[in-house]
Design a protein around this motif. Structure first.
Motif, PDB file in Angstrom:
ATOM      1  N   LEU A  83       0.927  -1.083  -0.089  1.00 50.00           N
ATOM      2  CA  LEU A  83       0.034   0.219  -0.063  1.00 50.00           C
ATOM      3  C   LEU A  83       0.796   1.218   0.005  1.00 50.00           C
ATOM      4  O   LEU A  83       0.447   2.368  -0.433  1.00 50.00           O
ATOM      5  N   LYS A  84       2.068   1.117   0.671  1.00 55.53           N
ATOM      6  CA  LYS A  84       2.944   2.366   0.510  1.00 55.53           C
ATOM      7  C   LYS A  84       3.633   2.550  -0.947  1.00 55.53           C
ATOM      8  O   LYS A  84       3.566   3.549  -1.416  1.00 55.53           O
ATOM      9  N   ILE A  85       3.906   1.342  -1.450  1.00 54.63           N
ATOM     10  CA  ILE A  85       4.740   1.455  -2.898  1.00 54.63           C
ATOM     11  C   ILE A  85       3.724   1.973  -3.829  1.00 54.63           C
ATOM     12  O   ILE A  85       4.146   2.903  -4.454  1.00 54.63           O
ATOM     13  N   LYS A  86       2.513   1.389  -3.696  1.00 47.90           N
ATOM     14  CA  LYS A  86       1.532   1.641  -4.842  1.00 47.90           C
ATOM     15  C   LYS A  86       0.926   2.923  -4.451  1.00 47.90           C
ATOM     16  O   LYS A  86       0.061   3.387  -5.225  1.00 47.90           O
ATOM     17  N   GLN A  87       1.120   3.601  -3.326  1.00 50.44           N
ATOM     18  CA  GLN A  87       0.427   4.612  -2.917  1.00 50.44           C
ATOM     19  C   GLN A  87      -1.209   4.854  -2.858  1.00 50.44           C
ATOM     20  O   GLN A  87      -1.691   5.264  -3.445  1.00 50.44           O
ATOM     21  N   ILE A  88      -1.616   3.805  -2.183  1.00 51.26           N
ATOM     22  CA  ILE A  88      -3.044   3.564  -2.041  1.00 51.26           C
ATOM     23  C   ILE A  88      -3.721   4.396  -0.999  1.00 51.26           C
ATOM     24  O   ILE A  88      -3.190   3.758   0.245  1.00 51.26           O
ATOM     25  N   ARG A 145      -3.081   9.068   8.431  1.00 54.07           N
ATOM     26  CA  ARG A 145      -2.384   9.646   7.386  1.00 54.07           C
ATOM     27  C   ARG A 145      -1.618   8.640   6.530  1.00 54.07           C
ATOM     28  O   ARG A 145      -1.048   7.791   7.370  1.00 54.07           O
ATOM     29  N   MET A 146      -1.259   8.515   5.317  1.00 52.43           N
ATOM     30  CA  MET A 146      -0.486   7.569   4.589  1.00 52.43           C
ATOM     31  C   MET A 146       0.807   7.201   5.163  1.00 52.43           C
ATOM     32  O   MET A 146       0.874   6.045   4.986  1.00 52.43           O
ATOM     33  N   SER A 147       1.625   8.094   5.377  1.00 52.07           N
ATOM     34  CA  SER A 147       2.937   7.554   5.854  1.00 52.07           C
ATOM     35  C   SER A 147       2.689   7.110   7.085  1.00 52.07           C
ATOM     36  O   SER A 147       3.832   6.241   7.635  1.00 52.07           O
ATOM     37  N   ASN A 148       1.698   7.050   8.053  1.00 56.52           N
ATOM     38  CA  ASN A 148       1.670   6.139   9.369  1.00 56.52           C
ATOM     39  C   ASN A 148       0.797   5.043   9.172  1.00 56.52           C
ATOM     40  O   ASN A 148       0.526   4.760  10.384  1.00 56.52           O
ATOM     41  N   CYS A 149       0.030   4.719   8.289  1.00 58.87           N
ATOM     42  CA  CYS A 149      -0.885   3.583   8.338  1.00 58.87           C
ATOM     43  C   CYS A 149      -0.099   2.288   8.696  1.00 58.87           C
ATOM     44  O   CYS A 149       0.879   2.066   7.952  1.00 58.87           O
ATOM     45  N   THR A 150      -0.705   1.694   9.472  1.00 64.43           N
ATOM     46  CA  THR A 150       0.043   0.131   9.687  1.00 64.43           C
ATOM     47  C   THR A 150      -1.344  -0.806   9.531  1.00 64.43           C
ATOM     48  O   THR A 150      -2.533  -0.567  10.006  1.00 64.43           O
ATOM     49  N   TYR A 151      -1.120  -1.733   8.585  1.00 63.47           N
ATOM     50  CA  TYR A 151      -2.206  -2.656   8.233  1.00 63.47           C
ATOM     51  C   TYR A 151      -1.878  -4.219   8.746  1.00 63.47           C
ATOM     52  O   TYR A 151      -0.796  -4.206   8.816  1.00 63.47           O
TER      53      TYR A 151
END
Length: 185
Positions: A83-88, A145-151
């Motif tokens: 999700l980080k690489i693909k900027q989802i 926010r995107m940079s702090n997402c943990t899945y």
């Protein structure tokens, strides 16, 4: 006669900032024609700044968002990495849940001709594939926010439930989002 006085919290720094900007940077700073920004980067900036609906994703972007990437699905950290690489994300905010199919996009397109089923989240209708596939469910554990997402990565086998859109180029419906993967009964 009373004079109208407009008060700002800190007017001096704002005024100095505006006066110090070179003339070319005043006005619409993100005018991609003036600064020759990459069109994809310009679209990303416009998406962040806008308050209305976003521009529909391209077929290439849809494929990137809902099909498997380079790393194996079985990795525990798959969702965090992909999700980080693909900027989802949605305007920089983390998705609460996101599904990625472990099959080629051509195989997933068959779902658009599957059974019509009820959707969740206010979506009018979806289609459910008639074929079981392996995929990943990414569930947000923390962050906004995107940079702090943990899945959390959950490997699944199920029937993908998708929404579809008309593709003028191939004259057929194509999946644009996976809403669920219903489990076999």
């Amino acid at each position: 006669m009373k004079s109208l006085v407009i008060k700002f919290a800190q007017p001096l720094p704002l005024l100095l900032l505006l006066l110090l900007l070179p003339p070319k940077l005043q006005g619409n700073y993100w005018d991609y024609r003036e600064y020759e920004l990459d069109p994809e980067f310009y679209d990303l900036l416009r998406e962040y700044e806008s308050t209305g609906p976003t521009k529909p994703p391209t077929v290439k972007r849809i494929i990137e968002m809902i099909t498997v990437g380079d790393q194996p699905l079985h990795e525990d950290n798959y969702c965090n990495t992909e999700l980080k690489i693909k900027q989802i994300h949605y305007k920089g905010r983390c998705y609460k849940e996101h599904y990625i199919a472990g099959v080629p996009y051509g195989e997933l397109t068959k779902a658009c001709h599957g059974k019509r089923v009820k959707c969740k989240n206010g979506v009018k209708f979806c289609r459910r594939s008639m074929h079981l596939i392996e995929g990943v469910r990414c569930v947000l554990e923390e962050g906004q926010r995107m940079s702090n997402c943990t899945y959390k990565t959950i490997l699944m086998t199920g029937y993908p439930v998708v929404t579809c859109q008309w593709d003028e180029e191939i004259k057929d419906f194509i999946p644009n989002h996976i809403y669920n993967m219903s489990l076999p009964k």
